[in-house]
Write a protein that holds these residues in place. Structure first.
Motif, PDB file in Angstrom:
ATOM      1  N   UNK A  86       0.538  -1.150  -0.206  1.00 47.00           N
ATOM      2  CA  UNK A  86      -0.055  -0.132   0.077  1.00 47.00           C
ATOM      3  C   UNK A  86       1.236   1.560  -0.031  1.00 47.00           C
ATOM      4  N   UNK A  87       1.876   1.204   0.437  1.00 43.14           N
ATOM      5  CA  UNK A  87       2.258   2.912   0.982  1.00 43.14           C
ATOM      6  C   UNK A  87       3.747   2.410  -0.199  1.00 43.14           C
ATOM      7  N   UNK A  88       3.440   1.945  -0.756  1.00 42.79           N
ATOM      8  CA  UNK A  88       4.854   1.872  -1.863  1.00 42.79           C
ATOM      9  C   UNK A  88       5.140   3.557  -2.715  1.00 42.79           C
ATOM     10  N   UNK A  89       6.233   3.086  -2.525  1.00 37.83           N
ATOM     11  CA  UNK A  89       6.520   5.298  -3.456  1.00 37.83           C
ATOM     12  C   UNK A  89       6.574   6.452  -2.181  1.00 37.83           C
ATOM     13  N   UNK A  90       5.621   5.494  -1.005  1.00 43.58           N
ATOM     14  CA  UNK A  90       5.706   6.962   0.452  1.00 43.58           C
ATOM     15  C   UNK A  90       6.763   6.824   1.502  1.00 43.58           C
ATOM     16  N   UNK A  91       7.083   7.749   1.913  1.00 39.41           N
ATOM     17  CA  UNK A  91       7.679   7.955   3.747  1.00 39.41           C
ATOM     18  C   UNK A  91       6.665   7.405   4.707  1.00 39.41           C
ATOM     19  N   UNK A  92       7.544   6.382   5.555  1.00 42.55           N
ATOM     20  CA  UNK A  92       6.811   5.158   6.481  1.00 42.55           C
ATOM     21  C   UNK A  92       7.641   6.322   7.740  1.00 42.55           C
ATOM     22  N   UNK A  93       6.920   6.201   9.031  1.00 46.07           N
ATOM     23  CA  UNK A  93       7.179   7.069   9.982  1.00 46.07           C
ATOM     24  C   UNK A  93       6.339   6.367  10.984  1.00 46.07           C
ATOM     25  N   UNK A  94       7.014   6.234  12.568  1.00 46.70           N
ATOM     26  CA  UNK A  94       6.429   6.358  13.566  1.00 46.70           C
ATOM     27  C   UNK A  94       5.504   6.669  14.295  1.00 46.70           C
ATOM     28  N   UNK A  95       4.662   6.329  15.599  1.00 44.26           N
ATOM     29  CA  UNK A  95       3.735   6.586  15.368  1.00 44.26           C
ATOM     30  C   UNK A  95       3.237   6.014  16.520  1.00 44.26           C
ATOM     31  N   UNK A  96       4.156   5.231  17.366  1.00 44.06           N
ATOM     32  CA  UNK A  96       4.170   4.865  18.871  1.00 44.06           C
ATOM     33  C   UNK A  96       3.790   3.261  18.133  1.00 44.06           C
ATOM     34  N   UNK A  97       4.203   2.026  18.927  1.00 47.14           N
ATOM     35  CA  UNK A  97       3.522   0.673  18.178  1.00 47.14           C
ATOM     36  C   UNK A  97       1.882   0.659  18.921  1.00 47.14           C
ATOM     37  N   UNK A  98       1.817   1.577  19.844  1.00 44.28           N
ATOM     38  CA  UNK A  98       0.281   1.052  20.001  1.00 44.28           C
ATOM     39  C   UNK A  98      -0.696   2.503  20.639  1.00 44.28           C
ATOM     40  N   UNK A  99      -0.127   3.106  20.231  1.00 38.69           N
ATOM     41  CA  UNK A  99      -0.871   4.497  20.086  1.00 38.69           C
ATOM     42  C   UNK A  99      -0.910   5.290  21.332  1.00 38.69           C
ATOM     43  N   UNK A 100       0.158   5.254  22.092  1.00 41.07           N
ATOM     44  CA  UNK A 100       0.184   5.612  23.349  1.00 41.07           C
ATOM     45  C   UNK A 100       0.198   7.078  23.194  1.00 41.07           C
ATOM     46  N   UNK A 101      -0.814   7.488  24.268  1.00 39.50           N
ATOM     47  CA  UNK A 101       0.027   9.390  25.136  1.00 39.50           C
ATOM     48  C   UNK A 101       1.246   8.777  26.072  1.00 39.50           C
ATOM     49  N   UNK A 102       2.444   9.747  25.157  1.00 42.05           N
ATOM     50  CA  UNK A 102       3.671   9.422  26.264  1.00 42.05           C
ATOM     51  C   UNK A 102       3.766  10.854  26.393  1.00 42.05           C
ATOM     52  N   UNK A 103       2.895  11.414  26.979  1.00 44.93           N
ATOM     53  CA  UNK A 103       2.198  12.271  28.421  1.00 44.93           C
ATOM     54  C   UNK A 103       2.340  11.663  29.919  1.00 44.93           C
ATOM     55  N   UNK A 104       1.743  10.330  29.578  1.00 39.71           N
ATOM     56  CA  UNK A 104       1.340   9.675  30.581  1.00 39.71           C
ATOM     57  C   UNK A 104       2.177   8.363  30.955  1.00 39.71           C
ATOM     58  N   UNK A 105       3.019   8.000  29.790  1.00 40.89           N
ATOM     59  CA  UNK A 105       3.828   6.903  29.877  1.00 40.89           C
ATOM     60  C   UNK A 105       5.547   6.830  30.670  1.00 40.89           C
ATOM     61  N   UNK A 134       3.478  12.562  17.586  1.00 38.53           N
ATOM     62  CA  UNK A 134       2.939  12.107  18.875  1.00 38.53           C
ATOM     63  C   UNK A 134       1.644  11.880  18.300  1.00 38.53           C
ATOM     64  N   UNK A 135       1.574  10.500  19.352  1.00 35.17           N
ATOM     65  CA  UNK A 135      -0.726  10.100  19.454  1.00 35.17           C
ATOM     66  C   UNK A 135      -0.617  11.353  19.694  1.00 35.17           C
ATOM     67  N   UNK A 136      -2.016  11.964  19.417  1.00 33.15           N
ATOM     68  CA  UNK A 136      -2.949  12.727  20.772  1.00 33.15           C
ATOM     69  C   UNK A 136      -2.074  13.984  20.605  1.00 33.15           C
ATOM     70  N   UNK A 137      -0.865  14.141  19.908  1.00 33.15           N
ATOM     71  CA  UNK A 137       0.154  14.892  19.678  1.00 33.15           C
ATOM     72  C   UNK A 137       1.290  15.319  21.030  1.00 33.15           C
ATOM     73  N   UNK A 138       0.802  14.894  22.368  1.00 33.11           N
ATOM     74  CA  UNK A 138       1.609  14.871  22.691  1.00 33.11           C
ATOM     75  C   UNK A 138       2.518  14.320  23.938  1.00 33.11           C
ATOM     76  N   UNK A 139       3.364  14.241  24.625  1.00 32.43           N
ATOM     77  CA  UNK A 139       4.563  14.388  25.529  1.00 32.43           C
ATOM     78  C   UNK A 139       6.106  15.377  24.589  1.00 32.43           C
ATOM     79  N   UNK A 140       5.851  15.890  24.100  1.00 26.14           N
ATOM     80  CA  UNK A 140       6.945  16.007  23.063  1.00 26.14           C
ATOM     81  C   UNK A 140       8.003  16.933  24.028  1.00 26.14           C
TER      82      UNK A 140
END
Ligand code: ZN
Length: 252
Positions: A86-105, A134-140
């Protein structure tokens, strides 16, 4: 010679991306897709208020009758055995394994959510994944060390900055517009008219594929296509992924 770059940023790895990608190819758009390697094939429904998705209900617990008061659209993730194609020719990047709210981890959880996702995606797609959203834009603030340990070079938050400059801090990279903003075309026109002057310009357009299914005044498939059309008409705008924009900006 200074340049103007335009990239789309899509989150969550959704079935709607299969409809988005042929349109992007038609208009010569570039994009980065932020995926959760631990959620392939996951199915939920996204309820909206106005133009915004606000709650997810697992498909197994979803009954249209019980949810008739709130408009819902499918938020189905692409199965693992399809993503590479599906993503052939486009960049794939990370969004965490489980869409975690990183501010609460905890720090340990952050390192696992980011590090394992970057590793899994890099293995699956066959190149080093260096982008992140960042999932939910959180935890930068909290995630800086974990991102650096995972080799992440840039990470998108969900605040807006309309200076069209490359971010001073790539690990806290704002968007130029969320596609569903009523100001999207105004911001695009400002970008089209802007003169790079001393430094390159960059427009980052943020979206989730499911939002186009909302079919509201500000969030629909026709608007998506009109944005692509408007950008494609600009001869001096280079359409690429976020990673390519950073690479070209760096290399001049
Ligand atoms: Zn997301």
């Amino acid at each position: 010679m200074r340049h103007k770059y335009f990239a789309w940023s899509f989150d969550d790895g959704l079935e709607q991306d299969k409809k988005i990608i042929p349109i992007m190819r038609q208009y010569g758009m570039g994009a980065t897709f932020h995926l959760n390697s631990g959620l392939y094939g996951d199915k939920t429904y996204e309820g909206r208020i106005g133009n915004l998705g606000f709650t997810e209900t697992p498909a197994a617990r979803f009954h249209p009758k019980a949810f008739h008061l709130v408009p819902y659209v499918p938020h189905f993730r692409i199965p693992e055995d399809e993503v590479v194609q599906v993503y052939e020719g486009f960049e794939v990047a990370s969004h965490t394994c489980t869409h975690a709210n990183l501010a609460r981890c905890s720090e340990e959880q952050r390192r696992a959510e980011i590090g394992n996702d970057v590793k899994a995606l890099s293995q699956k797609f066959g190149y080093p994944v260096t982008g992140f959203a960042y999932p939910y834009g959180a935890g930068a603030k909290e995630s800086r060390a974990a991102l650096q340990a995972a080799g992440v070079a840039y990470a998108r938050v969900v605040t807006t900055d309309t200076s069209f400059r490359f971010p001073a801090d790539p690990l806290s990279m704002p968007m130029s517009s969320w596609h569903l903003s009523p100001k999207t075309f105004e911001r695009l026109n400002a970008f089209f008219q802007a003169d790079p002057g001393e430094d390159d310009l960059f427009f980052l357009m943020f979206a989730h594929g499911y939002e186009f299914d909302f079919n509201t005044k500000e969030s629909n498939w026709d608007k998506f296509q009109r944005i692509c059309e408007a950008v494609a008409r600009q001869d001096d705008v280079i359409c690429c992924s976020i990673g390519e924009a950073f690479r070209m900006h760096r290399e001049g």
